[in-house]
Design a protein around this motif. Sequence first.
Motif, PDB file in Angstrom:
ATOM      1  N   VAL A 203      46.221  36.762  47.938  1.00  0.00           N
ATOM      2  CA  VAL A 203      45.472  37.065  46.401  1.00  0.00           C
ATOM      3  C   VAL A 203      44.533  36.419  46.290  1.00  0.00           C
ATOM      4  N   VAL A 204      43.109  36.426  45.697  1.00  0.00           N
ATOM      5  CA  VAL A 204      42.305  35.817  45.147  1.00  0.00           C
ATOM      6  C   VAL A 204      41.507  36.121  44.259  1.00  0.00           C
ATOM      7  N   GLY A 205      40.952  35.100  43.572  1.00  0.00           N
ATOM      8  CA  GLY A 205      39.953  35.557  42.608  1.00  0.00           C
ATOM      9  C   GLY A 205      38.764  34.227  42.438  1.00  0.00           C
ATOM     10  N   PHE A 206      38.007  34.683  41.653  1.00  0.00           N
ATOM     11  CA  PHE A 206      36.464  34.393  41.415  1.00  0.00           C
ATOM     12  C   PHE A 206      36.041  34.641  40.740  1.00  0.00           C
ATOM     13  N   ASP A 207      34.880  34.122  40.118  1.00  0.00           N
ATOM     14  CA  ASP A 207      33.738  34.166  38.871  1.00  0.00           C
ATOM     15  C   ASP A 207      32.755  34.171  38.766  1.00  0.00           C
ATOM     16  N   LYS A 208      31.525  34.233  37.830  1.00  0.00           N
ATOM     17  CA  LYS A 208      30.738  33.216  38.169  1.00  0.00           C
ATOM     18  C   LYS A 208      29.982  34.300  36.262  1.00  0.00           C
ATOM     19  N   HIS A 209      29.991  33.001  35.522  1.00  0.00           N
ATOM     20  CA  HIS A 209      29.862  33.234  34.148  1.00  0.00           C
ATOM     21  C   HIS A 209      28.220  32.948  33.763  1.00  0.00           C
ATOM     22  N   PRO A 210      27.014  33.093  32.673  1.00  0.00           N
ATOM     23  CA  PRO A 210      26.995  32.130  32.586  1.00  0.00           C
ATOM     24  C   PRO A 210      26.688  31.403  31.522  1.00  0.00           C
ATOM     25  N   ARG A 211      25.807  30.365  31.568  1.00  0.00           N
ATOM     26  CA  ARG A 211      26.010  29.388  30.624  1.00  0.00           C
ATOM     27  C   ARG A 211      26.762  29.219  29.425  1.00  0.00           C
ATOM     28  N   GLY A 212      27.136  28.532  28.926  1.00  0.00           N
ATOM     29  CA  GLY A 212      27.598  28.852  27.405  1.00  0.00           C
ATOM     30  C   GLY A 212      28.484  28.999  27.372  1.00  0.00           C
ATOM     31  N   ALA A 213      28.950  29.511  25.814  1.00  0.00           N
ATOM     32  CA  ALA A 213      30.401  29.605  25.809  1.00  0.00           C
ATOM     33  C   ALA A 213      30.504  30.944  26.559  1.00  0.00           C
TER      34      ALA A 213
ATOM     35  N   PRO B  69      32.210  27.779  31.068  1.00  0.00           N
ATOM     36  CA  PRO B  69      32.537  28.649  31.788  1.00  0.00           C
ATOM     37  C   PRO B  69      32.094  27.671  33.267  1.00  0.00           C
ATOM     38  N   ALA B  70      32.105  28.427  33.994  1.00  0.00           N
ATOM     39  CA  ALA B  70      31.307  28.260  35.696  1.00  0.00           C
ATOM     40  C   ALA B  70      31.790  29.140  36.847  1.00  0.00           C
ATOM     41  N   GLU B  71      31.535  29.107  38.365  1.00  0.00           N
ATOM     42  CA  GLU B  71      31.636  29.683  38.753  1.00  0.00           C
ATOM     43  C   GLU B  71      32.794  29.274  40.270  1.00  0.00           C
ATOM     44  N   GLY B  72      33.044  30.194  40.689  1.00  0.00           N
ATOM     45  CA  GLY B  72      33.673  29.536  41.876  1.00  0.00           C
ATOM     46  C   GLY B  72      35.165  30.212  42.385  1.00  0.00           C
TER      47      GLY B  72
END
Lengths: 380, 143
Positions: free
Chosen positions: A101-111, A201-204
Amino acid sequence: MDVAIIGIGLHRFGRSPDMSGMQQGASAVRAALADAGLSWADMQFAYGGSQDAGNADALVNELGLTGLQFTNIWNGCATGGSSLHAAYSAIKSGEYDLGVVVGFDKHPRGAFNPQPKEWGLDDWYGETGLMLTTQFFALKTQRYMHDHGITEDALIRVSEKAFANGSLTPTAWRQQALSYDEIANSAMISDPLRKYMFCSPAEGGAALIICNADKAHQYCSNPLFLKAAAVRTRHYGSFEVFAPSQAMKVADAPTVTASKAAFELAGIGPEDVDVMQLQDTDSGTEIMHMAENGFCKHGEQEKLLREGATGINGSMPINTDGGCLANGEPVGASGLRQVYEVCVQLRGEGGARQVPNNPRVGYTHVYGAPGISGVNIITR
Amino acid sequence: MSNQVPLQEGLFTWPSSQPQLLGSRCSQCAEAAFPAQPDCRSCGSRDTQIIELGDRGILWTWTIQTFMPKEPYLSDETPETFRPYGVGYVEMPGGVRVEARLQANSPEQLKIGMPMQLDIVPFRTDENGEQKMTFSFSAAEKA
């Protein structure tokens, strides 16, 4: 048939400017495989998801084209919880013995800036500035404080604990403890919630290797057991995010129903839980989620927080790695980060943040748009 | 004076000397919704009717939006001219709590339980010079 967790992996949350979100997901899978002593080719199935970083099944380009069944899951903030639930069901059904099972993301800065159409809403709702998650959590917290006698002191103490725990967690994004006064004097973002009371919001990435428990000891000497996985959506009458109107009648939040379902599956109650992760999008939601998950009565949080009950050495340790507040929220990965941390605690590998007295039962809870909740119960 | 048009048809009666918020009520279970819904979220019936929800209500909860939202927020403001705005849920006599912008934008002006009144206010001016009107609430004047 029981379901075991035999490998856990994390790609550090925060910012990884040189890596795509997908690469961070692959990094987490490699870490989980190494932890389990297995290879990608051993995996019979995979479930995964991200909000902003691409289709999870494209991870095979990084990890190898082995022909496994790979299903993408997108379920808002409960993406990780839903992926884990799917894997739990796949093992329970007997179809598969071993998967990831895997989850990942990379969001821009801010809300976050969700688009109304994707949530079944009209454009005017977004255009006039009513569709912000920060706003909703502030509105819900404001009413909750009014109804249950919670004061700003409690909000501050949640953040103080989160950043203290983050300072003990080598993988946390925010590793600097903040004083009570620094939090109390930080800018008001959305009354009653201040800057240091919101996660960002972040990355990981985060990954888990899941296995038929009957076979777990072939791979691992210290398997953990996923005793329950439950995902529920909102009822008519619960106060949820992205709602242009709400009913006057009051119904249980989806967290309440997911929590009850999970406890029933596991055959235990809130009093049996030794360490927990509760969704802390902001400090107000952690307070509400303490009661919605059955760990206290509405209004008791004020006293519990004042007494330090939710700290690492308290009677109900919550978000021992600093939670979303100290780790940020890469949506696709966040729910699995919670499971990762509970597994670390149950294995006794928490180091400076280890909960004392050999915790045996862990609990994770994720909540998010548009009123969805996922709960997992994990034991040694 | 520029031409004024509703930001979206069907949210409120306007122009009118006493505008009302519009919603829907289910003919089966009598639950109300805003904006008007063809299907009832309570019982699943497809038999709903447009109704007036009223023009006064009680503030149920509130916050202040202090930073300018990213798109899809669409106003005339720039980060320099952005003015914080209140947001709240207002309990309407029609039997539903409606999320709305509030005219007040400081905590001292807002209190749960205070009576509110509906205002139809300009929100932005579009490229054709038309003023788009939206619904908002302010502290009710004494009746």
